[in-house]
Design an enzyme around this catalytic site. Structure first.
Site, mmCIF file in Angstrom:
data_model
loop_
_atom_site.group_PDB
_atom_site.id
_atom_site.type_symbol
_atom_site.label_atom_id
_atom_site.label_comp_id
_atom_site.label_asym_id
_atom_site.label_seq_id
_atom_site.Cartn_x
_atom_site.Cartn_y
_atom_site.Cartn_z
ATOM 1 N N GLY A 35 -9.191 2.404 10.168
ATOM 2 C CA GLY A 35 -7.754 2.647 10.008
ATOM 3 C C GLY A 35 -7.267 1.670 8.945
ATOM 4 N N ALA A 36 -6.642 2.226 7.900
ATOM 5 C CA ALA A 36 -6.326 1.395 6.741
ATOM 6 C C ALA A 36 -5.557 0.121 7.113
ATOM 7 C CB ALA A 36 -5.524 2.220 5.743
ATOM 8 N N GLU A 37 -4.515 0.279 7.912
ATOM 9 C CA GLU A 37 -3.650 -0.883 8.160
ATOM 10 C C GLU A 37 -4.312 -1.873 9.116
ATOM 11 O OE1 GLU A 37 -2.978 2.234 8.926
ATOM 12 O OE2 GLU A 37 -1.413 2.981 7.578
ATOM 13 N N TYR A 105 -11.528 13.836 10.198
ATOM 14 C CA TYR A 105 -10.665 13.194 11.199
ATOM 15 C C TYR A 105 -10.441 14.064 12.428
ATOM 16 C CZ TYR A 105 -9.071 10.307 7.268
ATOM 17 O OH TYR A 105 -9.006 9.461 6.205
ATOM 18 N N ASN A 167 -2.147 4.916 -0.379
ATOM 19 C CA ASN A 167 -3.248 5.384 0.467
ATOM 20 C C ASN A 167 -3.222 6.902 0.671
ATOM 21 O OD1 ASN A 167 -5.327 3.829 1.554
ATOM 22 N ND2 ASN A 167 -3.891 2.620 2.775
ATOM 23 N N ARG A 169 -3.775 10.543 1.582
ATOM 24 C CA ARG A 169 -4.600 11.326 2.511
ATOM 25 C C ARG A 169 -4.063 12.758 2.459
ATOM 26 N NH1 ARG A 169 -6.698 7.324 2.111
ATOM 27 N NH2 ARG A 169 -7.502 5.821 3.620
ATOM 28 N N LYS A 229 -5.047 -0.633 -8.898
ATOM 29 C CA LYS A 229 -6.479 -0.888 -8.647
ATOM 30 C C LYS A 229 -7.307 0.074 -9.490
ATOM 31 C CE LYS A 229 -5.098 -0.163 -4.476
ATOM 32 N NZ LYS A 229 -5.049 0.273 -3.080
ATOM 33 N N ASP A 263 -8.097 -1.686 1.151
ATOM 34 C CA ASP A 263 -7.455 -2.519 2.176
ATOM 35 C C ASP A 263 -7.871 -3.977 1.981
ATOM 36 O OD1 ASP A 263 -6.584 -0.076 3.222
ATOM 37 O OD2 ASP A 263 -8.376 0.115 4.453
HETATM 38 O O1 KDG Z 1 -8.644 2.668 3.902
HETATM 39 C C1 KDG Z 1 -9.703 2.829 4.840
HETATM 40 C C2 KDG Z 1 -9.237 3.785 5.868
HETATM 41 O O2 KDG Z 1 -8.986 4.945 5.203
HETATM 42 C C3 KDG Z 1 -10.217 4.063 6.959
HETATM 43 O O3 KDG Z 1 -10.550 2.870 7.633
HETATM 44 C C4 KDG Z 1 -9.684 5.018 7.973
HETATM 45 O O4 KDG Z 1 -9.426 6.969 6.713
HETATM 46 C C5 KDG Z 1 -8.898 6.157 7.401
HETATM 47 C C6 KDG Z 1 -7.453 6.237 7.623
HETATM 48 O O5 KDG Z 1 -6.907 7.300 7.316
HETATM 49 O O6 KDG Z 1 -6.842 5.290 8.096
#
Ligand code: KDG
Length: 321
Positions: A35-37, A105, A167, A169, A229, A263
């Site tokens: 999880g990114a955060e 996911y 980030n 997604r 980045k 991250d």
């Molecule tokens: O930045 C890394 C995250 O993307 C990963 O640990 C988990 O994909 C993930 C998300 O959506 O948090």
């Protein structure tokens, strides 16, 4: 009380051990916290800073696993509640010999997507120096987006410096247009923005670091710094009203897995700024932790302790001259 806080969706990650096998065919997996955060919170804590992670977990084995992982990593959990009504998210990641892995996911309708914004009203901001926000949490549900906006209001009220990592997604958004419009609007609320050059294409229609930086610096009074980045090349930094500059990245012997590098970059920058380092040194540290991250299979297991970081910088900065 903590120096740092962030909000997000933690995920139980199953990383395949079978190189270049599709997720369908892979048989052997190892479980990690992702999880990114939460990655950022773990890395901040590993460098000796107090970090608070805000979320909602399901009352299930993944939720229990995540709680244990947070405890082991000394991440504070005062604003985490759990619910029997929704599951904790999990994901699968394959192992690739080159490039980025495939990720799948299982997170729709998760416990974190049903985060209760009232939790935010209990936060003690008195010691908080930095907050990190990412574009993932506001993407997981309308409820999470509303909570995210409420947190931004509270951060402004308490004058807390904020980093924002878009980030991207795309699979969590209804369309690329909605994703770009919402994230660019949220980015206006942060002092420091950390996009990737590859994200620039979808967010501002260009991969050029200077164009990306100028877009964010011009769209908001609040935004003072943009750090773009650019993978192994390093990062392009631009402050409002100044010329931009580059900070070179570090060479790594072998890239094991690229996930978690962004991250790592964010937590390197944040911890260095919290310690009063110069902006340039903070970006050097950000690049360094990105380099640590790509050499480990999990998303946050490669992040260094202060001693490991110092040893890496002593060795590599001498080599780079
Ligand atoms: O930045 C890394 C995250 O993307 C990963 O640990 C988990 O994909 C993930 C998300 O959506 O948090």
């Amino acid at each position: 009380m903590s120096e740092f806080l962030t909000i997000g969706e933690p995920i139980a990650l199953f990383a395949s051990q079978d190189t270049d096998q599709s997720l369908k065919d892979a048989l052997n997996f190892r479980k990690y916290l992702a999880g990114a955060e939460v990655n950022v919170a773990v890395g901040v804590s590993r460098l000796g800073h107090s970090a608070q992670y805000i979320t909602r977990l399901g009352e299930d084995p993944f939720g229990d696993f995540i709680k244990d992982q947070l405890r082991e990593n000394h991440v504070q959990t005062d604003y985490i509640d759990s619910t029997p009504d929704y599951w904790t998210a999990f994901q699968l990641k394959n192992k690739v010999s080159t490039g980025d892995p495939n990720i799948f996911y299982f997170r729709r309708g998760s416990a974190a997507a049903h985060f209760d914004a009232k939790t935010l009203d209990r936060i003690d901001f008195s010691e908080v120096k930095f907050a990190h926000l990412s574009g993932i949490f506001p993407a997981i549900s309308e409820q999470a987006l509303a909570a995210f906006r409420h947190l931004i209001d509270l951060l402004h009220e308490h004058n807390i410096r904020t980093t924002f990592d878009p980030n991207l997604r795309p699979q969590l958004w209804s369309s690329p247009q909605k994703m770009a419009a919402t994230l660019n609007e949220l980015a206006k609320e942060a002092e420091i923005i950390l996009p990737g050059d590859n994200e620039g294409e979808l967010l501002v229609g260009s991969r050029d670091p200077e164009t990306i930086a100028d877009f964010y610096l011009n769209q908001s009074e609040r935004t003072q710094t943009v750090v773009v980045k650019v993978g192994p090349k390093g990062a392009y930094v631009k402050n409002k009203g100044e010329a931009g500059y580059w900070v070179k990245g570090f060479k790594v012997a072998q890239v094991v897995d690229t996930v978690g590098a962004g991250d790592g970059f964010a937590l390197g920058l944040i911890t260095a700024l919290m310690e009063g380092k110069s902006q340039r040194d903070a970006v050097v540290r950000a690049n360094a932790i990105g380099a640590f991250a790509v050499q480990a299979p999990g998303d946050n297991d490669g992040y260094p302790t202060s001693e490991q970081l110092q040893a890496f910088l002593d060795k590599n900065l001498t080599v780079m001259g």
